[in-house]
Every structure is written in structure tokens, then in C-alpha cells.
Scaffold this motif. Structure first.
Motif, PDB file in Angstrom:
ATOM      1  N   ALA A  54       0.845  -1.195   0.000  1.00 53.61           N
ATOM      2  CA  ALA A  54       0.000   0.000   0.000  1.00 53.61           C
ATOM      3  C   ALA A  54       0.884   1.251   0.000  1.00 53.61           C
ATOM      4  CB  ALA A  54      -0.907  -0.006   1.231  1.00 53.61           C
ATOM      5  N   PRO A  55       0.477   2.277  -0.734  1.00 52.20           N
ATOM      6  CA  PRO A  55      -0.785   2.472  -1.460  1.00 52.20           C
ATOM      7  C   PRO A  55      -0.727   2.041  -2.931  1.00 52.20           C
ATOM      8  CG  PRO A  55       0.431   4.514  -1.463  1.00 52.20           C
ATOM      9  CD  PRO A  55       1.288   3.510  -0.702  1.00 52.20           C
ATOM     10  N   LYS A  57      -0.972  -0.241  -6.253  1.00 52.00           N
ATOM     11  CA  LYS A  57      -1.869  -1.310  -6.700  1.00 52.00           C
ATOM     12  C   LYS A  57      -1.146  -2.352  -7.546  1.00 52.00           C
ATOM     13  CE  LYS A  57      -5.215   1.059  -4.860  1.00 52.00           C
ATOM     14  NZ  LYS A  57      -5.745   0.672  -3.534  1.00 52.00           N
ATOM     15  N   PHE A 223       0.906   8.207   0.711  1.00 47.40           N
ATOM     16  CA  PHE A 223      -0.496   7.815   0.554  1.00 47.40           C
ATOM     17  C   PHE A 223      -1.308   8.941  -0.094  1.00 47.40           C
ATOM     18  CE2 PHE A 223       0.718   4.281   3.032  1.00 47.40           C
ATOM     19  CZ  PHE A 223      -0.312   3.348   3.012  1.00 47.40           C
ATOM     20  N   TYR A 226      -1.232   9.168  -3.791  1.00 46.24           N
ATOM     21  CA  TYR A 226      -2.010   8.134  -4.474  1.00 46.24           C
ATOM     22  C   TYR A 226      -3.472   8.126  -4.002  1.00 46.24           C
ATOM     23  CZ  TYR A 226       2.213   6.522  -6.663  1.00 46.24           C
ATOM     24  OH  TYR A 226       3.355   6.456  -7.437  1.00 46.24           O
ATOM     25  N   GLU A 228      -4.973   8.292  -1.191  1.00 41.03           N
ATOM     26  CA  GLU A 228      -5.374   7.492  -0.049  1.00 41.03           C
ATOM     27  C   GLU A 228      -5.029   8.217   1.247  1.00 41.03           C
ATOM     28  OE1 GLU A 228      -4.469   3.388   0.048  1.00 41.03           O
ATOM     29  OE2 GLU A 228      -4.682   3.101  -2.111  1.00 41.03           O
ATOM     30  N   ASN A 230      -3.890   7.983   5.194  1.00 42.60           N
ATOM     31  CA  ASN A 230      -3.209   7.165   6.188  1.00 42.60           C
ATOM     32  C   ASN A 230      -3.401   7.824   7.554  1.00 42.60           C
ATOM     33  OD1 ASN A 230      -1.325   5.847   7.873  1.00 42.60           O
ATOM     34  ND2 ASN A 230      -0.046   5.322   6.120  1.00 42.60           N
TER      35      ASN A 230
END
Length: 263
Positions: A54-55, A57, A223, A226, A228, A230
Motif C-alpha cells: 500500500a498504497p 496497486k 499515501f 495516491y 489514499e 493514512n
């Protein structure tokens, strides 16, 4: 609030003008991470394999992995250089003039911290643009979502520099302290290697990296780039920033710093 805002704008403008007039500082701030990105990363790519973590894929190149760490490097070095200017101002006497302001001392230091953070963010975005020109691109929206993460990380690292400057009285001593703080903090983090690789080599090293506030600042940036969130990284980065800021304000307390107001 007008006097407070006036001082904030004045100090940030002073920081910006100082930065503009020091072109070498801007170039050095970009050359350092670019050397890691274009030279060291090319050599490490074959030696270091990265699993899907993570993050991310999918599998990524080593250059892509270290971009957030290099963003943190820029902010770390700039926070220390900004604090160096405080030591210089104290030696030259200009800080005493600044602290004669009727506004609270803590506000003046916070303004200085915010000004340094703003300069750091500009340097990071310049680096991200150059990295994109070399083909290392992030999601387009990530350049926007990373902005709050850069503010939090920049304030935390700037507060650390502010704390160090409160205890350093001479310019000659600052370089040694900077190296004693910067290099361990940078290398014992997730800037260059994932934490699971640290765990493979040494559990002690992994533990040190895991509690290093710089690691959490980098992961917050990583994060955010991307798209996301955290939460754990945010909590620890904010907590470290609060601790460093409070300690720095205590360090600049007239009762112990020797920098007293005139009046």
C-alpha cells in the motif's frame, strides 16, 4: 486580528524574498534529491525488489517508490536551513529587534514556522514537476491531495528545526547538529526502503524506523500522492509536530533563552 495577520504576511514575505535572493539554495534543494532519483535509484533498481505494498496497486519502479521520500528530504533540509537563519539572525542581532514586537513571542515563531513551510512546499512541487518530466508521474489528482499532507509534514519538520535552533547559540555548531539529526532521521526511515525490508535485516532497525516521525511524514505524503488517507501516519506526524512546537516555544522562552524583550 489585523496586527497578527500583518506580522504573518510580513514574515512570510521576508522568508520568500530571502529565498528568491538565494538562488543557490533553491538549486541545491533540487539537485540533492535529483541525484538520488536519477543516479542512485538507477543503480539500486536492479538490486532492490519491491513487492506490491500500500498504497500501490501494482509493482512499481524503485524511482517511483523513493519520490515521496525525496519530497520529505527536501522539507527536512529546508526546515534545518530555515532554522539556521534563526541562529544567524540571533548572532547578528536582528532577532532581538523582531522580538521587541508587542505581539506574543509564540506568534512570531509560528509565523516563522509557517513561512518556512510555505517555501518547503514550493520546493517540493518544483521537484515533482521535474520528476514528471523524467517520466515519474503520480495520479493527476494526487498533486492536489498531497498539499495538506505537505503542510502537516512541513510544519512538523520545521518545528524540529526550530527546536534545534533554540538550543544552538553559534553558527559553527549548527552544521554538526544538523548532520547528527538529518542523516539518521533520513536513512532510518521508509524514505529509501520499505519497512518490511528493514525488518528482514534487523528487528531493532525496523523498530527505530517505525517510531521515527520522519517515517510517518513520508508515509503521509506517499499515501496522499495516491489519493489514499493514512490515519496513523497523520496522527503520529501531528503529534510529533505538536511536541516539537511546544518544546521549541519553551526553548525560546525569555526565562531560559537569554533573548529578552527590551522595554
Amino acid at each position: 486580528m489585523t496586527p497578527y495577520l500583518t506580522v504573518l504576511v510580513a514574515i512570510i514575505t521576508r522568508e520568500a524574498l530571502r529565498f528568491v535572493h538565494q538562488r543557490e539554495r533553491f538549486i541545491a534543494a533540487l539537485v540533492r534529491p535529483l541525484v538520488w532519483l536519477l543516479v542512485f535509484a538507477a543503480g539500486f533498481r536492479a538490486a532492490l525488489g519491491l513487492s506490491i505494498i500500500a498504497p500501490y496497486k501494482t509493482y512499481i519502479t524503485y524511482e517511483t517508490y523513493i519520490v515521496p521520500g525525496l519530497c520529505g528530504m527536501i522539507m527536512l533540509f529546508n526546515g534545518m536551513q530555515s532554522s539556521l537563519s534563526l541562529v544567524y539572525d540571533r548572532e547578528m542581532g536582528s532577532m532581538k529587534l523582531l522580538l521587541t514586537s508587542p505581539l506574543p513571542r509564540w506568534w512570531l515563531l509560528i509565523c516563522k514556522l509557517l513561512g518556512a513551510t510555505a517555501i518547503s512546499i514550493l520546493q517540493v512541487y518544483a521537484f515533482l514537476i521535474i520528476a514528471a518530466l523524467f517520466g515519474i508521474k503520480m495520479p493527476v489528482a494526487g498533486y492536489v491531495t498531497v498539499f495538506p499532507a505537505l503542510i502537516v509534514a512541513g510544519v512538523m519538520l520545521g518545528a524540529l528545526g526550530l527546536l534545534l535552533s533554540s538550543f544552538i547559540k553559534q553558527l559553527e555548531n549548527f552544521a554538526g547538529v544538523m548532520n547528527f539529526v538529518i542523516f539518521p532521521m533520513f536513512f532510518m526511515s521508509s524514505a529509501l526502503y520499505p519497512l518490511w525490508k528493514m525488518a528482514e535485516s534487523s528487528e531493532l532497525l525496523y523498530t527505530i524506523c517505525a517510531i521515527n516521525p520522519f517515517t510517518h511524514a513520508i508515509e503521509l505524503i506517499r499515501f496522499a500522492l495516491y489519493l489514499e488517507f493514512n490515519g496513523m501516519a497523520l496522527v503520529w506526524t501531528v503529534l510529533a509536530g505538536v511536541v516539537f512546537t511546544v518544546a521549541a516555544l519553551w526553548g525560546y522562552n525569555p526565562a531560559r533563552s537569554g533573548i529578552r524583550r527590551k522595554g
